[in-house]
Design an enzyme around this catalytic site. Structure first.
Site, PDB file in Angstrom:
ATOM      1  N   ASP A  32       0.816  -1.218   0.000  1.00 53.75           N
ATOM      2  CA  ASP A  32       0.000   0.000   0.000  1.00 53.75           C
ATOM      3  C   ASP A  32       0.852   1.273   0.000  1.00 53.75           C
ATOM      4  OD1 ASP A  32      -2.295   1.452   0.036  1.00 53.75           O
ATOM      5  OD2 ASP A  32      -2.735   1.143   2.150  1.00 53.75           O
ATOM      6  N   HIS A  49       2.682   3.007  -8.941  1.00 52.06           N
ATOM      7  CA  HIS A  49       2.506   1.553  -9.061  1.00 52.06           C
ATOM      8  C   HIS A  49       3.744   0.908  -9.697  1.00 52.06           C
ATOM      9  CE1 HIS A  49      -1.448   1.793  -7.505  1.00 52.06           C
ATOM     10  NE2 HIS A  49      -1.982   2.416  -8.550  1.00 52.06           N
ATOM     11  N   LEU A 143      11.820 -19.655  -3.222  1.00 53.44           N
ATOM     12  CA  LEU A 143      10.647 -18.962  -2.662  1.00 53.44           C
ATOM     13  C   LEU A 143       9.398 -19.143  -3.532  1.00 53.44           C
ATOM     14  CD1 LEU A 143       9.836 -16.363  -0.671  1.00 53.44           C
ATOM     15  CD2 LEU A 143       9.986 -15.169  -2.849  1.00 53.44           C
TER      16      LEU A 143
END
Ligand code: FPP
Length: 252
Positions: A32, A49, A143
């Site tokens: 955020d 973004h 991962l």
């Protein structure tokens, strides 16, 4: 332990020392603050973004390097369609670009990429790219990066209930089979351990429909840093705080 002393020292910079034998296995992040980061710099939100996508790349590589097993990130919620079309389009373009570039971006990083959420309403191009990227990275062993796209915790539960009822009607399971494990198995995150640590930067103190079922016993970490400014040292701070928590899971 897969680190040399030298690399451990590198990650313990600025006196942020963490216990590498007690890492959260699954970290989830609400990325955020992209919009406010851009506003502060008098830039369009789409630039925020893009900067956020770069932070994601850095944090993904860092998590893989220090031995985090699963990273789940909130990239686009079921509510984000309410944003101006221009911003939604910019986010979709960025997601497509990120998935297309995943192989090059994470070259040698051994990361497995999976998308969670209702992808059926995304463009054909994005849906195809998701399948391609997932396939391309599925045999990696590092991962697991779960990217939540058109994801909503409530939508996920509605979807799970529908599929459970369907399977009961088709005789695949019975009502007596429904328990907590069964419900977990009908979620997008089936087979993945619930998040140990949920991070939300940017100063907001809410879950915003993220991993509602899975966060039952997660530890939360909030900070005022906007996501594009979030650095590996901030992740280390979150992990250090997490390691000081007493997780009792309702026990004593
Ligand atoms: C919230 O910040 C962020 C989003 C809704 C999108 C998150 C997307 C990215 C970090 C980049 C794209 C992701 C990938 C996987 C390439 P906000 O826009 O609500 O910020 P604000 O609260 O400051 O307005």
């Amino acid at each position: 332990m897969k680190f040399s002393l030298r690399s451990l020292n590198l990650f313990s910079r600025k006196n942020i020392s963490i216990d590498y034998s007690n890492l959260p296995e699954h970290i989830a992040i609400i990325m955020d603050g992209n919009g406010r980061w851009a506003k502060k710099k008098k830039l369009p939100r789409s630039v925020g973004h893009r900067a956020g996508a770069n932070t994601l790349k850095t944090i993904t590589e860092f998590c893989d390097k220090i031995g985090i097993k699963v990273l789940t990130v909130y990239a686009f919620s079921t509510e984000n369609w309410k944003r101006p079309k221009e911003e939604v389009d910019a986010l979709m373009d960025l997601l497509l670009e990120y998935l297309r570039d995943a192989e090059r971006q994470l070259a040698g990083k051994n990361v497995v990429i999976k998308v969670i959420g209702d992808i059926s309403v995304l463009s054909k191009e994005i849906q195809e790219q998701i399948i391609k990227t997932e396939k391309l990275t599925q045999s990696n062993t590092g991962l697991l990066l779960n990217i939540a796209i058109n994801y909503g915790g409530r939508n996920e539960l509605v979807n799970a209930v529908k599929n459970i009822v369907k399977d009961i009607n088709e005789g695949k399971i019975s009502v007596d089979d429904i328990n907590e494990q069964c419900i977990s198995n009908y979620l997008y995150t089936r087979g993945i351990k619930d998040p140990d640590l949920i991070i939300r930067p940017s100063g907001e103190l809410r879950l915003s429909n993220f991993l509602l079922w899975q966060s039952a016993y997660s530890e939360f970490w909030f900070s005022n840093i906007y996501w594009p400014d979030f650095k590996p040292k901030d992740l280390l701070n979150a992990i250090r705080d997490y390691q000081q928590r007493d997780r009792r899971f309702g026990g004593v």
